[in-house]
Write an enzyme that holds these catalytic residues in place. Structure first.
Site, mmCIF file in Angstrom:
data_model
loop_
_atom_site.group_PDB
_atom_site.id
_atom_site.type_symbol
_atom_site.label_atom_id
_atom_site.label_comp_id
_atom_site.label_asym_id
_atom_site.label_seq_id
_atom_site.Cartn_x
_atom_site.Cartn_y
_atom_site.Cartn_z
ATOM 1 N N MET A 146 63.605 31.684 24.195
ATOM 2 C CA MET A 146 64.797 32.046 24.931
ATOM 3 C C MET A 146 66.034 31.969 24.052
ATOM 4 S SD MET A 146 65.195 28.922 27.616
ATOM 5 C CE MET A 146 63.460 28.541 27.701
ATOM 6 N N ILE A 154 70.243 28.064 35.294
ATOM 7 C CA ILE A 154 70.099 26.770 34.622
ATOM 8 C C ILE A 154 68.758 26.707 33.913
ATOM 9 C CG2 ILE A 154 70.035 24.267 34.953
ATOM 10 C CD1 ILE A 154 71.518 24.854 37.683
ATOM 11 N N CYS A 155 68.787 26.294 32.656
ATOM 12 C CA CYS A 155 67.533 26.106 31.921
ATOM 13 C C CYS A 155 67.161 24.632 31.989
ATOM 14 C CB CYS A 155 67.689 26.544 30.469
ATOM 15 S SG CYS A 155 66.173 26.338 29.533
ATOM 16 N N LEU A 156 66.237 24.322 32.869
ATOM 17 C CA LEU A 156 65.838 22.932 33.072
ATOM 18 C C LEU A 156 64.348 22.944 33.409
ATOM 19 C CD1 LEU A 156 66.747 19.976 33.352
ATOM 20 C CD2 LEU A 156 67.367 20.447 35.714
ATOM 21 N N ASN A 180 72.960 24.922 28.403
ATOM 22 C CA ASN A 180 71.777 25.263 29.182
ATOM 23 C C ASN A 180 72.096 25.958 30.502
ATOM 24 O OD1 ASN A 180 71.285 22.167 27.955
ATOM 25 N ND2 ASN A 180 69.898 23.791 27.279
#
Lengths: 157, 298
Positions: free
Chosen positions: B1, A89-91, A81
């Site tokens: 994504m 950051i994928c959060l 992530n």
């Protein structure tokens, strides 16, 4: 602008006061700009990031805390992530699930939790995500550990 | 994504010219989404002007006959509508304006004292739940200021026009919305056993997750869970009038409404008020959106 500054100042004081409370997080505000922060976080134990220290950069918008801070890894990290090149950051809490109930400090805690519990189904680093999704935990761990050694540990002399 | 670049295909200087932060795809998406929402939102203020109910009928001129019939029924009971912006915060913005307007017009000091006591109860609940004071206190302060300012006869007193202006000012409106979101979240978590079945029915998540993902973030739409808990927490009854295409078999149309009556956490007898069961806040619900309604002769 005024409101965000006041809020950040409160967070700053809280960070100073609670410095020892969370030994895994060291959050520092830029000397000249309260909208820029950096953090050093320790890789959680029993993960391939253990023993590493990772640097995060925070850029806080003027609408804070109604809008989330932008956070990215400055230290290279191999994690499903986290974007391998940019450190993005994928959060969810940094995107649509943000609320003012979060602080910069608790965001750091959430990022440490993400390091320990990757979400391979919403990957920013597909190579890393695919390793986990295909069940190659060993492959993922050894890649992640290698980058932890290369980028997040002090160089041995 | 899913399909992020695997190979770095962008030229370095192309990236550099984008932003110092490099190629942020997710952020780009988010920014674009924000700007689309902003563009849409700018077409309408957070809280609009009072309009005659005929403006509602005009919207459905060539639309569903059932709706037009229902609007006729509404027209008998309600004089005006005040629209809110459809940005997911409409229930809270409508509630905020309607409540402060009521206080400004009624100058009901007993009601102000009562609601302040409930606000303090919410503050305690958040503390007990482990929320850091610094995360919510600014929102509480700003709401209490608005409440003080609608009381007349003080240096800081505001007129009705000023209340409208403030409700359209992001730095006030968004903060008050956030105050209500904190109060709502605290009430749900405080009475999590009561709310759990409703929340399970809506989202299949835990109470805490629901609060974190569907109550506290700005722009998350309100459902009956939100309305019930806000009404209970502040002790303010709310009437919601439903305008939808449903019809009854008997032929005649009627407009349904539901009154959210706060559970009696504090008995209202102190002020001798009998209005408790008679909501002074009326919202018009059309699927996905809330506006403010003004009863006739009010």
């Amino acid at each position: 602008m005024q409101a965000s500054r006041a809020r950040l100042f409160k967070e700053y004081k809280e960070v100073q006061r609670e410095k020892t409370a969370d030994p895994d997080i060291q959050l520092v505000c830029d000397d000249s700009n309260i909208f820029k922060w950096t953090a050093l976080i320790k890789g959680p134990s029993e993960t391939p990031y253990e023993g590493g220290v990772f640097q995060l950069a925070f850029s806080v918008p003027e609408q804070y805390p109604l809008q989330p801070p932008q956070v990215r890894f400055l230290t290279k990290i191999f994690h499903p992530n986290v974007h391998f090149k940019t450190g993005e950051i994928c959060l969810d809490i940094l995107k649509n699930a943000w609320s003012p109930a979060w602080t910069l400090q608790s965001v750091c805690r959430a990022i440490i939790a993400l390091m320990a519990h990757p979400e391979p189904d919403s990957p920013l680093n597909c190579d890393s995500g695919n390793l986990l999704r295909s069940g190659d935990v060993r492959g993922y761990q050894s890649m992640a550990r290698m980058y932890t050694r290369l980028a997040a540990m002090p160089k041995k002399g | 994504m899913g399909d992020k670049e695997k190979e770095p295909v962008l030229e370095d200087d192309a990236m550099g010219s984008c932003s110092a932060w490099g190629n942020f795809e997710d952020d780009d998406v988010m920014q674009q989404q924000c700007s689309i929402q902003d563009d849409e939102a700018k077409k309408f203020p957070y809280v609009g002007d009072k309009e005659p109910l005929s403006s509602l009928a005009a919207e459905y001129q060539s639309g569903s006959p059932i709706l037009l019939e229902k609007i006729k029924v509404l027209d008998e009971q309600y004089a005006a509508i005040r629209r809110t912006r459809g940005d997911g915060n409409c229930f809270f913005r409508g509630f905020m304006f309607s409540y402060l307007e009521h206080i400004l017009e009624s100058q009901d000091n007993a009601e102000i004292d009562r609601v302040k006591a409930n606000v303090e109860r919410s503050r305690k609940a958040l503390q007990t739940l482990g929320y850091a004071e610094l995360t919510f206190e600014d929102f509480f302060t700003l709401f209490l200021e608005q409440l003080e300012d609608v009381i007349q006869g003080k240096e800081t007193s505001i007129s009705h026009e000023e209340l409208v202006l403030r409700s359209r000012d992001q730095s006030v409106s968004d903060y008050v919305v956030m105050f209500f979101r904190f109060v709502t979240s605290a009430e749900i978590q405080k009475r999590s056993e009561f709310f759990e079945p409703f929340i399970m029915g809506l989202t299949n998540t835990t109470v805490e997750q629901f609060c974190k993902s569907a109550v506290e973030p700005m722009g998350e739409e309100s459902d009956h869970v939100h309305i019930t808990s806000l009404s209970d927490a502040l002790g303010i009854p709310i009437r919601v009038v439903y305008l939808d295409r449903s019809s009854c078999d008997t032929g005649g149309v009627s407009v349904n409404h539901h009154d959210f009556i706060p559970v009696a956490t504090d008995l209202p007898n102190a002020s001798g008020s009998t209005e408790k069961n008679n909501p002074f806040i009326t919202l018009l619900y059309r699927p996905g959106h809330y506006d403010i309604l003004y009863p006739k002769g009010g």
